[in-house]
Design a protein around this motif. Structure first.
Motif, PDB file in Angstrom:
ATOM      1  N   GLY A 197       6.305  12.888   9.488  1.00  0.00           N
ATOM      2  CA  GLY A 197       5.027  12.882  10.173  1.00  0.00           C
ATOM      3  C   GLY A 197       4.641  11.500  10.653  1.00  0.00           C
ATOM      4  N   THR A 198       3.739  11.482  11.593  1.00  0.00           N
ATOM      5  CA  THR A 198       3.134  10.233  12.045  1.00  0.00           C
ATOM      6  C   THR A 198       1.796  10.598  12.652  1.00  0.00           C
ATOM      7  OG1 THR A 198       3.527   8.180  13.258  1.00  0.00           O
ATOM      8  CG2 THR A 198       4.075  10.223  14.391  1.00  0.00           C
ATOM      9  N   HIS A 199       1.050   9.612  13.087  1.00  0.00           N
ATOM     10  CA  HIS A 199      -0.239   9.903  13.707  1.00  0.00           C
ATOM     11  C   HIS A 199      -0.046  10.546  15.055  1.00  0.00           C
ATOM     12  CE1 HIS A 199      -2.773   8.044  10.736  1.00  0.00           C
ATOM     13  NE2 HIS A 199      -2.015   6.968  10.739  1.00  0.00           N
ATOM     14  N   GLY A 200      -0.933  11.477  15.403  1.00  0.00           N
ATOM     15  CA  GLY A 200      -0.912  12.111  16.709  1.00  0.00           C
ATOM     16  C   GLY A 200      -1.777  11.349  17.684  1.00  0.00           C
ATOM     17  N   ALA A 201      -2.104  11.992  18.789  1.00  0.00           N
ATOM     18  CA  ALA A 201      -2.835  11.314  19.862  1.00  0.00           C
ATOM     19  C   ALA A 201      -4.221  10.852  19.421  1.00  0.00           C
ATOM     20  CB  ALA A 201      -2.966  12.249  21.066  1.00  0.00           C
ATOM     21  N   SER A 202      -4.777  11.491  18.387  1.00  0.00           N
ATOM     22  CA  SER A 202      -6.118  11.126  17.951  1.00  0.00           C
ATOM     23  C   SER A 202      -6.121  10.015  16.924  1.00  0.00           C
ATOM     24  CB  SER A 202      -6.832  12.353  17.362  1.00  0.00           C
ATOM     25  OG  SER A 202      -6.120  12.819  16.220  1.00  0.00           O
ATOM     26  N   GLY A 203      -4.940   9.654  16.406  1.00  0.00           N
ATOM     27  CA  GLY A 203      -4.881   8.638  15.364  1.00  0.00           C
ATOM     28  C   GLY A 203      -4.739   7.253  15.955  1.00  0.00           C
ATOM     29  N   LEU A 204      -5.711   6.385  15.718  1.00  0.00           N
ATOM     30  CA  LEU A 204      -5.673   5.067  16.322  1.00  0.00           C
ATOM     31  C   LEU A 204      -5.022   4.034  15.422  1.00  0.00           C
ATOM     32  CD1 LEU A 204      -9.236   4.978  17.927  1.00  0.00           C
ATOM     33  CD2 LEU A 204      -7.063   5.594  18.989  1.00  0.00           C
ATOM     34  N   LYS A 205      -5.038   4.274  14.112  1.00  0.00           N
ATOM     35  CA  LYS A 205      -4.447   3.327  13.187  1.00  0.00           C
ATOM     36  C   LYS A 205      -3.069   3.806  12.769  1.00  0.00           C
ATOM     37  CE  LYS A 205      -8.834   1.601  11.358  1.00  0.00           C
ATOM     38  NZ  LYS A 205      -9.654   1.370  10.145  1.00  0.00           N
ATOM     39  N   MET A 206      -2.122   2.893  12.765  1.00  0.00           N
ATOM     40  CA  MET A 206      -0.742   3.251  12.476  1.00  0.00           C
ATOM     41  C   MET A 206      -0.590   3.667  11.021  1.00  0.00           C
ATOM     42  SD  MET A 206       2.654   0.967  13.043  1.00  0.00           S
ATOM     43  CE  MET A 206       2.153  -0.340  11.968  1.00  0.00           C
ATOM     44  N   GLY A 207      -1.060   2.845  10.084  1.00  0.00           N
ATOM     45  CA  GLY A 207      -0.971   3.179   8.675  1.00  0.00           C
ATOM     46  C   GLY A 207       0.452   3.110   8.161  1.00  0.00           C
ATOM     47  N   MET A 208       0.604   3.366   6.844  1.00  0.00           N
ATOM     48  CA  MET A 208       1.914   3.254   6.209  1.00  0.00           C
ATOM     49  C   MET A 208       2.887   4.283   6.740  1.00  0.00           C
ATOM     50  SD  MET A 208       2.868   3.357   2.145  1.00  0.00           S
ATOM     51  CE  MET A 208       1.940   1.855   1.858  1.00  0.00           C
ATOM     52  N   LEU A 209       2.419   5.526   6.923  1.00  0.00           N
ATOM     53  CA  LEU A 209       3.326   6.569   7.377  1.00  0.00           C
ATOM     54  C   LEU A 209       3.871   6.252   8.758  1.00  0.00           C
ATOM     55  CD1 LEU A 209       4.528   9.338   6.605  1.00  0.00           C
ATOM     56  CD2 LEU A 209       2.651  10.382   7.873  1.00  0.00           C
ATOM     57  N   GLY A 210       3.007   5.831   9.679  1.00  0.00           N
ATOM     58  CA  GLY A 210       3.471   5.498  11.020  1.00  0.00           C
ATOM     59  C   GLY A 210       4.448   4.350  11.016  1.00  0.00           C
ATOM     60  N   SER A 211       4.194   3.331  10.200  1.00  0.00           N
ATOM     61  CA  SER A 211       5.092   2.179  10.107  1.00  0.00           C
ATOM     62  C   SER A 211       6.450   2.592   9.578  1.00  0.00           C
ATOM     63  CB  SER A 211       4.472   1.108   9.205  1.00  0.00           C
ATOM     64  OG  SER A 211       5.349   0.021   9.034  1.00  0.00           O
ATOM     65  N   ASN A 212       6.468   3.424   8.539  1.00  0.00           N
ATOM     66  CA  ASN A 212       7.730   3.880   7.966  1.00  0.00           C
ATOM     67  C   ASN A 212       8.510   4.763   8.935  1.00  0.00           C
ATOM     68  OD1 ASN A 212       7.538   2.573   5.479  1.00  0.00           O
ATOM     69  ND2 ASN A 212       6.385   4.242   4.553  1.00  0.00           N
ATOM     70  N   THR A 213       7.794   5.557   9.730  1.00  0.00           N
ATOM     71  CA  THR A 213       8.463   6.388  10.729  1.00  0.00           C
ATOM     72  C   THR A 213       9.204   5.514  11.731  1.00  0.00           C
ATOM     73  OG1 THR A 213       6.721   8.055  10.502  1.00  0.00           O
ATOM     74  CG2 THR A 213       8.146   8.215  12.430  1.00  0.00           C
ATOM     75  N   TYR A 214       8.571   4.453  12.181  1.00  0.00           N
ATOM     76  CA  TYR A 214       9.218   3.552  13.134  1.00  0.00           C
ATOM     77  C   TYR A 214      10.408   2.845  12.485  1.00  0.00           C
ATOM     78  CZ  TYR A 214       9.758   0.163  16.872  1.00  0.00           C
ATOM     79  OH  TYR A 214      10.273  -0.586  17.903  1.00  0.00           O
ATOM     80  N   ASP A 215      10.282   2.457  11.216  1.00  0.00           N
ATOM     81  CA  ASP A 215      11.398   1.831  10.504  1.00  0.00           C
ATOM     82  C   ASP A 215      12.587   2.777  10.427  1.00  0.00           C
ATOM     83  OD1 ASP A 215       9.969  -0.476  10.110  1.00  0.00           O
ATOM     84  OD2 ASP A 215       9.345   0.024   8.077  1.00  0.00           O
ATOM     85  N   LEU A 216      12.329   4.060  10.171  1.00  0.00           N
ATOM     86  CA  LEU A 216      13.420   5.039  10.104  1.00  0.00           C
ATOM     87  C   LEU A 216      14.055   5.238  11.472  1.00  0.00           C
ATOM     88  CD1 LEU A 216      12.320   7.920   7.688  1.00  0.00           C
ATOM     89  CD2 LEU A 216      14.289   6.408   7.476  1.00  0.00           C
ATOM     90  N   ALA A 217      13.237   5.226  12.521  1.00  0.00           N
ATOM     91  CA  ALA A 217      13.787   5.369  13.872  1.00  0.00           C
ATOM     92  C   ALA A 217      14.747   4.235  14.179  1.00  0.00           C
ATOM     93  CB  ALA A 217      12.647   5.419  14.892  1.00  0.00           C
ATOM     94  N   LYS A 218      14.373   3.012  13.798  1.00  0.00           N
ATOM     95  CA  LYS A 218      15.225   1.853  14.062  1.00  0.00           C
ATOM     96  C   LYS A 218      16.474   1.852  13.184  1.00  0.00           C
ATOM     97  CE  LYS A 218      12.123  -1.281  13.323  1.00  0.00           C
ATOM     98  NZ  LYS A 218      11.540  -2.635  13.171  1.00  0.00           N
ATOM     99  N   ALA A 219      16.373   2.431  11.969  1.00  0.00           N
ATOM    100  CA  ALA A 219      17.499   2.408  11.031  1.00  0.00           C
ATOM    101  C   ALA A 219      18.652   3.294  11.483  1.00  0.00           C
ATOM    102  CB  ALA A 219      17.040   2.831   9.640  1.00  0.00           C
TER     103      ALA A 219
END
Length: 278
Positions: free
Chosen positions: A111-133
């Motif tokens: 999961g990550t934030h959808g269009a209504s979520g303005l703050k990235m937060g831990m989940l969003g950051s980890n999602t991007y880390d996994l994408a790069k990995a």
């Protein structure tokens, strides 16, 4: 051996949405689902071994209780025989990488934030880390997204060879669930798309179809500068319910977005579930 979908969770509502989506997807594909929580315990050289051990036990107990509560929030979905769960003391990328190597993992759903979520937060950051990995194909689920089949797929392409692997991976994972897919290329030149440009896209479509035997890819040239806005406008206009990007080799569409710092926006604020081939 049955294929496995691994779903990382931080016990948030967005992680719950992704887990529900993964379980419903697994019902259609016959895959197993493993829900994984990675956690770290505080450890300091400035406190005693006993204090460090106490902190580690506290972190482990907190992870176990968090998972128990998370599974309860899933209700009957968590009781299905193909659903398993576990907690691992490690960083998220390390935990997912180790699990993927040990198990027949075909897909990460997160999961990550959808269009209504303005703050990235831990989940969003980890999602991007996994994408790069680039551990395994990754399916990113926006908040409040229900699984209603794959519907209309939009596959953004920049004519990179990696697109062939992405298309094969998509077909291998979802097969008969794929009903409609539009191959989209963003034409950035000053003038509008020409017949030559359309012929190039049609040839690329034929090459992709030849890798899987799937026939029926639609094509569309979109005129404009590559940006999140034009991506979202295309998604809305085509009524997409799944967006596909490539993250392997060359100057792929995703890599160019990353270079322009736009990939994070797509991952953190997706309008639809986003499938990224690793």
């Amino acid at each position: 051996m049955k294929k496995t979908i691994v779903v990382p969770t931080d016990f948030s509502n967005n992680a719950l949405t992704a887990t529900q989506y993964a379980i419903k997807l697994a019902e259609k594909t016959g895959y197993n689902v493993h829900i994984l929580h990675a956690y770290m315990s505080f450890r300091s050289a400035f406190q005693s071994d006993l204090a460090n051990q106490t902190d580690e036990k506290r972190a482990t107990l907190g992870a176990q209780k968090g998972m128990e509560s998370f599974l309860q929030s899933l209700g009957p979905l968590a009781e299905k025989p193909d659903i398993s769960s576990g907690e691992v003391k490690a960083g998220l990328v390390e935990a997912i990488s180790d699990f993927t190597m040990a198990d027949h993992t075909e897909l990460i759903v997160m999961g990550t934030h959808g269009a209504s979520g303005l703050k990235m937060g831990m989940l969003g950051s980890n999602t991007y880390d996994l994408a790069k990995a680039a551990i395994a194909p990754l399916l990113i689920i926006p908040s409040n997204t229900l699984f209603n089949g794959l519907g209309n797929i939009v596959f953004f392409t920049d004519y990179q060879d990696g697109d062939k692997d992405t298309w094969k991976s998509l077909n291998s994972l979802f097969g008969r669930l794929i009903k409609q897919c539009t191959l989209v290329h963003i034409h950035e030149e000053n003038g509008p798309p020409t017949d030559v440009g359309q012929e190039k896209l049609d040839r690329w479509k034929a090459e992709l179809e030849g890798t899987t035997g799937f026939s029926g890819l639609a094509t569309q040239l979109v005129h404009g500068k590559e940006s999140v806005d034009i991506v979202n406008e295309t998604i809305d206009r085509l009524g997409a319910t799944l967006t596909v990007l490539t993250l392997i080799g060359g100057r792929s569409f995703f890599e160019k977005l990353a270079h322009k710092s736009l990939a994070k926006a797509i991952i953190h604020q997706p309008k639809t579930p986003v499938f990224i081939n690793q």
